[in-house]
Structure formats: structure tokens, C-alpha cells
Design a protein around this motif. Structure first.
Motif, PDB file in Angstrom:
ATOM      1  N   THR A   6      76.487  46.354  48.259  1.00  0.00           N
ATOM      2  CA  THR A   6      75.896  45.712  47.091  1.00  0.00           C
ATOM      3  C   THR A   6      76.903  44.762  46.456  1.00  0.00           C
ATOM      4  N   VAL A   7      76.469  43.529  46.282  1.00  0.00           N
ATOM      5  CA  VAL A   7      77.260  42.538  45.557  1.00  0.00           C
ATOM      6  C   VAL A   7      76.614  42.349  44.187  1.00  0.00           C
ATOM      7  N   TRP A   8      77.394  42.583  43.154  1.00  0.00           N
ATOM      8  CA  TRP A   8      76.922  42.467  41.771  1.00  0.00           C
ATOM      9  C   TRP A   8      77.310  41.096  41.240  1.00  0.00           C
ATOM     10  N   LEU A   9      76.339  40.186  41.160  1.00  0.00           N
ATOM     11  CA  LEU A   9      76.585  38.892  40.537  1.00  0.00           C
ATOM     12  C   LEU A   9      76.370  39.042  39.026  1.00  0.00           C
ATOM     13  N   SER A 182      74.351  39.240  31.923  1.00  0.00           N
ATOM     14  CA  SER A 182      73.420  40.034  32.732  1.00  0.00           C
ATOM     15  C   SER A 182      73.999  40.318  34.116  1.00  0.00           C
ATOM     16  N   LEU A 183      73.408  41.309  34.790  1.00  0.00           N
ATOM     17  CA  LEU A 183      73.839  41.725  36.127  1.00  0.00           C
ATOM     18  C   LEU A 183      72.675  41.551  37.093  1.00  0.00           C
ATOM     19  N   THR A 184      72.949  40.996  38.254  1.00  0.00           N
ATOM     20  CA  THR A 184      71.951  40.899  39.318  1.00  0.00           C
ATOM     21  C   THR A 184      72.570  41.474  40.587  1.00  0.00           C
ATOM     22  N   ALA A 185      72.018  42.579  41.060  1.00  0.00           N
ATOM     23  CA  ALA A 185      72.566  43.294  42.206  1.00  0.00           C
ATOM     24  C   ALA A 185      71.833  42.880  43.480  1.00  0.00           C
ATOM     25  N   PHE A 186      72.584  42.481  44.487  1.00  0.00           N
ATOM     26  CA  PHE A 186      72.050  42.109  45.794  1.00  0.00           C
ATOM     27  C   PHE A 186      72.504  43.178  46.788  1.00  0.00           C
ATOM     28  N   THR A 187      71.549  43.970  47.291  1.00  0.00           N
ATOM     29  CA  THR A 187      71.868  45.096  48.169  1.00  0.00           C
ATOM     30  C   THR A 187      71.414  44.799  49.590  1.00  0.00           C
ATOM     31  N   PHE A 188      72.374  44.846  50.506  1.00  0.00           N
ATOM     32  CA  PHE A 188      72.128  44.624  51.928  1.00  0.00           C
ATOM     33  C   PHE A 188      72.101  45.976  52.631  1.00  0.00           C
ATOM     34  N   ARG A 189      71.020  46.241  53.369  1.00  0.00           N
ATOM     35  CA  ARG A 189      70.828  47.561  53.974  1.00  0.00           C
ATOM     36  C   ARG A 189      71.079  47.582  55.476  1.00  0.00           C
ATOM     37  N   THR A 190      71.278  46.433  56.081  1.00  0.00           N
ATOM     38  CA  THR A 190      71.585  46.363  57.512  1.00  0.00           C
ATOM     39  C   THR A 190      72.801  45.459  57.692  1.00  0.00           C
ATOM     40  N   ASP A 191      73.240  45.311  58.939  1.00  0.00           N
ATOM     41  CA  ASP A 191      74.346  44.390  59.207  1.00  0.00           C
ATOM     42  C   ASP A 191      73.861  43.069  59.786  1.00  0.00           C
TER      43      ASP A 191
END
Length: 207
Positions: A6-9, A182-191
Motif C-alpha cells: 500500500t502506497v499512502w499518497l 487527506s490520505l489516499t491509499a493505493f493497495t496493490f494485491r498482486t505483482d
């Protein structure tokens, strides 16, 4: 399955701008008192998140916001990334009213060397690629700017990053433009390099 990354922008806090100019990449634009409180609210929200790495735009307001968050994560060293920098715009230094008259469209009719939305998303995707490779399965903090978050969210939702879609935010689930602090979370579930991440938008409690 690989672990989630997860990258938190995080959008920097509100800026001290008494002359009301489009500050863009101009130096020395710091957080206002309100902005400091917004950054501290974001910090409290992230205080229980196990962060593995921290990055920010090179600009002062972003670094100040990041430092408030890292007060809860003293083991981390803040790294500056030009990939997170503010938009490179032809309107920098002009009165804010110029942007308001254009409905904050800094792209239509503007050519090189200035950035278009696709250029902005391209550099954020390069940041994501590096973060996923270096910090796989971890939480990564990345303090940046409003249009960077907005156009990246459009991409993640499968929508064109364009001035037209910036003008209509209903598809994003935002209550207006991404708020300062504000926070916007980008979650990657695969590679997979082609994966569109899940997106969550969070507004800290500032009371």
C-alpha cells in the motif's frame, strides 16, 4: 499470492499564501497554522500504521507535512522524490484568480515543456513501480500534491486522466477535490505491473 503493498499518497496541509498566487513549484511556501493542524491530524490517523518507508515531494510544504507524520515513526528517514513533485505549470506565480477563471484547468491549450495529466500519472506510476519493488508487502508514505493524487486516482479507477474528468469528480467518490491533509491509499494485491490498485480516500478528524 504476494503480500499487499500500500502506497499512502498524502496531500500536504494548507499553505500560507497571503499574496494569493499560484505557487506551483516556487520555493519557501510553508504550511499555514491551519496546515500544520491538518498535517498533525493526518499524523494521528497514521500513527498506528506500520510504515516501512517515507517519501515526499521536494517542496517545503510536503516535507513539513511528512515530518509531522514521522514524529510517530522516528525510525524512518524521509527521502525526497522528484516523482512526487508539484505539477510543472505555465501559470506558476500568477494570481490565484487566473486559476479560478480557468476552473483550475492548467492543461488545456498548454504545450511543452509544461506537464499534461498523462505526464503526471507517468511519473507517479514510476514511483509506484519503485515502491512495489523496494518495499513489497509494506506500507509506504508518499507526501505530494492535489493534482498528482487526483489524476492518479482517475487512472486507478480506469478513467482517463484529463481536465474534463478533473472537472467532474462524481466518479471518484470524493466530496470535491482531495482535501489538504487527506490520505489516499493505493493497495496493490498482486505483482502484476498492469494491476489497477484498490483506492481508499480518508479524511482525518481535525477536531
Amino acid at each position: 499470492m504476494p503480500p499487499e503493498t500500500t502506497v499512502w499518497l498524502v496531500r500536504h496541509g494548507y499553505v500560507h499564501n497571503p499574496k494569493k498566487v499560484i505557487y506551483g513549484r516556487l520555493p519557501r511556501f510553508r504550511l499555514s497554522e491551519r496546515g500544520v493542524q491538518e498535517a498533525r491530524a493526518a499524523a494521528r490517523m497514521m500513527s498506528e500504521t506500520a510504515l516501512h518507508a517515507a517519501y515526499s515531494s521536494p517542496l517545503l510544504r510536503a516535507r513539513q507535512t511528512a515530518r509531522e507524520i514521522l514524529a510517530y515513526h522516528p525510525q524512518l528517514r524521509l527521502r525526497r522524490s522528484p516523482l512526487l513533485n508539484e505539477v510543472f505549470t505555465a501559470f506558476e506565480g500568477q494570481p490565484s484568480q487566473v486559476g479560478e477563471n480557468r476552473r483550475d484547468d492548467y492543461y488545456t491549450g498548454v504545450g511543452p515543456p509544461f506537464e499534461q495529466p498523462a505526464n503526471i500519472v507517468g511519473r507517479v506510476l514510476a514511483f509506484f513501480e519503485n515502491a512495489r519493488r523496494r518495499h513489497a508487502g509494506k506500507n509506504v508514505l508518499a507526501v505530494t500534491h492535489g493534482d498528482i493524487i487526483l489524476f492518479t486516482t482517475l487512472w486507478a479507477r480506469g478513467l482517463a486522466p484529463s481536465p474534463e474528468n478533473k472537472a467532474d469528480l462524481s466518479a471518484l467518490g470524493f466530496n470535491g477535490y482531495p482535501a489538504t491533509g487527506s490520505l489516499t491509499a493505493f493497495t496493490f494485491r498482486t505483482d502484476s505491473p498492469h494491476e489497477l490498485p484498490d483506492v481508499r480516500y480518508l479524511l482525518p478528524n481535525r477536531s
